[in-house]
Design an enzyme around this catalytic site. Structure first.
Site, PDB file in Angstrom:
ATOM      1  N   SER A   1      53.923  23.858 -76.263  1.00 13.20           N
ATOM      2  CA  SER A   1      55.194  24.168 -76.935  1.00 13.20           C
ATOM      3  C   SER A   1      55.571  25.634 -76.776  1.00 13.20           C
ATOM      4  O   SER A   1      54.734  26.525 -76.852  1.00 13.20           O
ATOM      5  CB  SER A   1      55.093  23.850 -78.417  1.00 13.20           C
ATOM      6  OG  SER A   1      56.309  24.182 -79.043  1.00 13.20           O
TER       7      SER A   1
ATOM      8  N   THR B   1      63.039  19.759 -83.025  1.00  9.46           N
ATOM      9  CA  THR B   1      63.144  19.229 -81.652  1.00  9.46           C
ATOM     10  C   THR B   1      62.776  17.765 -81.545  1.00  9.46           C
ATOM     11  O   THR B   1      61.943  17.255 -82.307  1.00  9.46           O
ATOM     12  CB  THR B   1      62.250  20.030 -80.683  1.00  9.46           C
ATOM     13  OG1 THR B   1      62.531  19.629 -79.343  1.00  9.46           O
ATOM     14  CG2 THR B   1      60.768  19.811 -80.951  1.00  9.46           C
TER      15      THR B   1
ATOM     16  N   THR C   1      67.210  19.773 -79.251  1.00  7.00           N
ATOM     17  CA  THR C   1      66.567  20.852 -79.999  1.00  7.00           C
ATOM     18  C   THR C   1      67.626  21.776 -80.581  1.00  7.00           C
ATOM     19  O   THR C   1      68.665  22.013 -79.958  1.00  7.00           O
ATOM     20  CB  THR C   1      65.647  21.672 -79.071  1.00  7.00           C
ATOM     21  OG1 THR C   1      64.790  20.774 -78.383  1.00  7.00           O
ATOM     22  CG2 THR C   1      64.789  22.661 -79.842  1.00  7.00           C
TER      23      THR C   1
END
Ligand code: DON
Length: 245
Positions: free
Chosen positions: A123, A70, A52
């Protein structure tokens, strides 16, 4: 570019960075062939995150971009889409396999996050642009971070450092960080993030403290000063650089 437009060049690995700039310069001139002698092997791979990254951009017209990209964990699911060179992610880890089953970052979800269509991944990615109250002026801050579950706390602490504590952007990014994500029920802190008296006071109130093994987040940011001039702040925790053109 050092020092232009208020940007401060930060380089943790000067050799890699110089080579990286050569590659970057070559890659943005589509009008001429790049001599092979200007390309060195392995340099991009050695400087690129395996999972990421976050970059923040501001332009002369006041446009800005906060971009977090990511694969989830390192090298995603470890497979490349045939014939493309594109690594496939393993974002399914951001869904909850079962209630109370932690994902790779220790986050636990519930039915709202299950592996079913229409559900929401857990997330933490938080690309952020903070506008000023006036219209037609450049934003105050553009920021974000990698770091799985620690992303939200990393971004929040830079915001609080700039907006509430009035720290210059680079100091706000450099400042040691703490992190709590509900479960595990502990305050994870970078080295020297908590002065002894604060640590003792927190423990006296029942908080459990743990020093993190590594660093927390990588908040590469840009922002503007009171005169509207862009400033860049690379996070010293990883390999970021602030550049101006
Ligand atoms: O969306 C998320 O929160 C995760 N896929 C982010 C993963 C990450 O930051 C890995 N990083 N260092």
């Amino acid at each position: 570019m050092a020092g232009r437009s208020g940007f401060r060049r930060r380089t943790r690995r000067p050799l890699l960075d110089r080579n990286y700039l050569r590659l970057r310069g070559a890659s943005i001139d589509p009008s001429r062939a790049t001599p092979s002698s200007e390309l060195a092997p392995g340099i991009i791979a050695s400087d690129e995150s395996p999972d990421t990254l976050h970059l923040s951009i501001g332009d002369a017209a006041g446009g800005s971009v906060a971009l977090t990209s990511t694969l989830n964990t390192a090298f995603g699911c470890g497979s490349v889409a045939y014939g493309t060179g594109v690594l496939l992610n393993n974002e399914m880890d951001d869904f909850a396999l079962a209630a109370n089953a932690p994902n790779a970052y220790g986050l636990t979800g519930d039915q709202a996050n299950s592996v079913v269509g229409g559900k929401r991944p857990l997330s933490s990615m938080t690309p952020t642009i903070v506008e000023r109250a006036e219209t037609g002026v450049r934003p105050l801050l553009v920021l974000g971070s990698p770091g799985g579950a620690t992303i939200i706390t990393s971004v929040l602490q830079v915001l609080v450092n700039v907006i509430d504590h009035r720290l210059p952007l680079q100091e706000a990014v450099d400042a040691p960080r703490i992190h709590h994500q509900w479960l595990p029920d502990e305050i994870c802190h970078e080295n020297r993030a908590l002065p002894d008296d604060i640590a003792r006071a927190l423990e006296a109130r029942g908080h459990r403290l743990r020093e993190s093994a590594g660093t927390t987040g990588d908040v590469n940011s840009v922002g503007t000063d009171a005169g509207g001039r862009w400033l860049g702040a690379a996070d010293p925790r990883r390999h970021g650089t602030a550049l101006a053109w």
